[in-house]
Design a protein around this motif. Structure first.
Motif, PDB file in Angstrom:
ATOM      1  N   PRO A 338       0.831  -1.207   0.000  1.00 43.06           N
ATOM      2  CA  PRO A 338       0.000   0.000   0.000  1.00 43.06           C
ATOM      3  C   PRO A 338       0.863   1.254   0.000  1.00 43.06           C
ATOM      4  O   PRO A 338       2.082   1.205   0.106  1.00 43.06           O
ATOM      5  N   GLY A 339       0.183   2.375  -0.111  1.00 44.27           N
ATOM      6  CA  GLY A 339       0.896   3.644  -0.099  1.00 44.27           C
ATOM      7  C   GLY A 339       1.385   4.053  -1.469  1.00 44.27           C
ATOM      8  O   GLY A 339       1.062   3.432  -2.481  1.00 44.27           O
ATOM      9  N   VAL A 340       2.161   5.107  -1.486  1.00 42.95           N
ATOM     10  CA  VAL A 340       2.681   5.629  -2.760  1.00 42.95           C
ATOM     11  C   VAL A 340       3.895   4.806  -3.186  1.00 42.95           C
ATOM     12  O   VAL A 340       4.884   4.717  -2.450  1.00 42.95           O
ATOM     13  N   VAL A 341       3.818   4.216  -4.359  1.00 43.77           N
ATOM     14  CA  VAL A 341       4.908   3.418  -4.919  1.00 43.77           C
ATOM     15  C   VAL A 341       5.322   4.041  -6.251  1.00 43.77           C
ATOM     16  O   VAL A 341       4.486   4.262  -7.133  1.00 43.77           O
ATOM     17  N   THR A 342       6.584   4.302  -6.384  1.00 42.10           N
ATOM     18  CA  THR A 342       7.106   4.873  -7.636  1.00 42.10           C
ATOM     19  C   THR A 342       7.547   3.749  -8.573  1.00 42.10           C
ATOM     20  O   THR A 342       8.331   2.886  -8.183  1.00 42.10           O
ATOM     21  N   ARG A 343       7.023   3.817  -9.771  1.00 45.58           N
ATOM     22  CA  ARG A 343       7.366   2.784 -10.764  1.00 45.58           C
ATOM     23  C   ARG A 343       7.978   3.464 -11.990  1.00 45.58           C
ATOM     24  O   ARG A 343       7.495   4.502 -12.448  1.00 45.58           O
ATOM     25  N   ASN A 344       9.011   2.844 -12.533  1.00 47.05           N
ATOM     26  CA  ASN A 344       9.707   3.404 -13.700  1.00 47.05           C
ATOM     27  C   ASN A 344      10.016   2.309 -14.713  1.00 47.05           C
ATOM     28  O   ASN A 344      10.306   1.157 -14.335  1.00 47.05           O
TER      29      ASN A 344
END
Length: 411
Positions: A338-344
């Motif tokens: 959960p929460g904010v996850v940064t994906r690139n």
């Protein structure tokens, strides 16, 4: 744009086929027939030219109408053989006609002498052309018919040579003269038969290789379709079901709906493989396709690229990398926490190697405890990339996120 090598799953067969289209075979039936026709044409040109003076010297002893007729018939048929042989059109027809004309002239010779009782001082002027007639028959007729033709000319020459118009030579001398031309004719027939059998063997071997190649391609495409259906069932259908089952927040429900629409599109287009395994797709389109799919599914991810301009890769590689990357992003959404996850997603082309990296800064996991048969990783990422000659690696540490790296071709 530069064209790059295709995946090594079937490179030798593809390379062999394309090389066969670009290059001529060293020996084939068509090539052998062309060489024989041109050789016969040159033979007729040289020996026909030598016979022209003899024709004019022997003309006064013959019926003038018949002499001019046979002159035009003999040299006309030889000229037709030369033209047909050099142009490669109707060469056997012209050669068969020339051999038939020679037989007719030989048989009819005694009947058209100006004085049938007068003994001619020399042999009939067409006699030196017997080797041309034999060679033409060997080229134009089947073997049995060519042998029968040579036998008829041989017997006819012996009989004519014993007549006054043919020179009135003794029987044994006539046999000896006719035998020389017959031996040359049989040698030519033997050589032509040998070359034709060799070229037929090459053609047969090439046909067998082509059939094996076609069978291998069919099996290969069947395997591609199996992997495609397998991955669709997991990547789209099964993943959608799992996402819908775990959807609790409005964002998760929205993602489940978007994935369901995307799954229906994938199922509807199942089996739409590239026309050939070498269809090329610009690398810029791969990045655009990633971005469009993420926007459609509501996946937030950053995209970056390096060195993609003016380069293309096989369509099969594009399909495999697209599905693998989308599966990696879906796995990140489901398991990164959960929460904010940064994906690139970073796409790089360097030194003729394509590298795609998918990273997140989520919860991560212990790769040592990952189940080897896990369908999402094994089929949708590792196996799919391996099937096109690439390699997939997964690095993750609990609490530090996950990185999926795809490379093509495999190092």
């Amino acid at each position: 744009m530069p064209l790059l090598r295709t995946r090594p799953a079937l490179p030798d067969l593809v390379g062999t086929l394309r090389a066969g289209r670009r290059q001529k075979y060293l020996i084939s039936s068509a090539l052998v027939e062309k060489v024989i026709a041109r050789s016969l044409a040159l033979y007729c040109l040289v020996f026909g030219a030598v016979a022209v003076p003899e024709a004019f010297r022997g003309q006064p002893a013959m019926n003038q109408v018949w002499a001019w007729c046979i002159g035009f018939a003999v040299f006309g048929s030889l000229s037709a053989t030369v033209i047909a042989g050099l142009t490669g059109r109707h060469a056997k027809t012209a050669a068969g006609t020339a051999s038939a004309v020679y037989l007719i002239v030989t048989v009819s010779w005694p009947f058209f002498a100006s004085d049938p009782a007068r003994v001619a001082p020399t042999a009939p002027w067409p006699s030196p052309l017997s080797t041309i007639a034999f060679a033409a028959a060997a080229f134009a007729f089947p073997r049995v018919l060519a042998i029968a033709y040579m036998a008829m000319v041989y017997v006819a020459y012996i009989i004519v040579r014993e007549t006054p118009a043919g020179g009135g030579r003794p029987f044994l001398q006539s046999i000896a003269e006719a035998g020389y031309g017959l031996m040359l004719g049989l040698v030519v027939l033997l050589l032509i038969g040998m070359f034709r059998r060799a070229s037929a063997a090459v053609d047969s071997a090439h046909g067998t290789a082509t059939r094996k190649y076609a069978h291998a391609v069919r099996e290969h495409r069947t395997e591609l379709e199996r992997v495609q259906v397998d991955s669709i069932l997991h990547d789209s259908v099964l993943t959608t079901f799992l996402t819908a089952a775990r959807a609790h927040s409005p964002e998760e429900r929205h993602l489940a709906v978007a994935m369901a629409k995307h799954a229906l599109t994938e199922v509807a287009s199942a089996g739409a493989l590239p026309t050939t395994i070498d269809d090329l797709v610009p690398l810029d389109q791969l990045r655009a396709r990633f971005a469009a799919a993420c926007e459609e599914l509501g996946i937030t991810a950053g995209f970056s690229s390096e060195g993609l301009k003016d380069y293309s890769i096989p369509g099969s590689v594009v399909e495999a990398f697209f599905s693998a990357v989308m599966q990696a992003l879906t796995n990140s959404i489901q398991h990164a926490g959960p929460g904010v996850v940064t994906r690139n997603v970073h796409i790089q082309w360097r030194d003729e190697v394509l590298t795609v990296g998918v990273t997140d800064d989520g919860l991560g996991f212990d790769t040592a405890t990952m189940t080897p048969g896990r369908l999402g990783v094994r089929v949708s990422i590792i196996e799919r990339v391996a099937n096109v000659g690439g390699r997939a690696s997964i690095d993750s540490t609990p609490g530090e996120g996950t990185a999926v790296t795809l490379t093509w071709p495999a190092a």
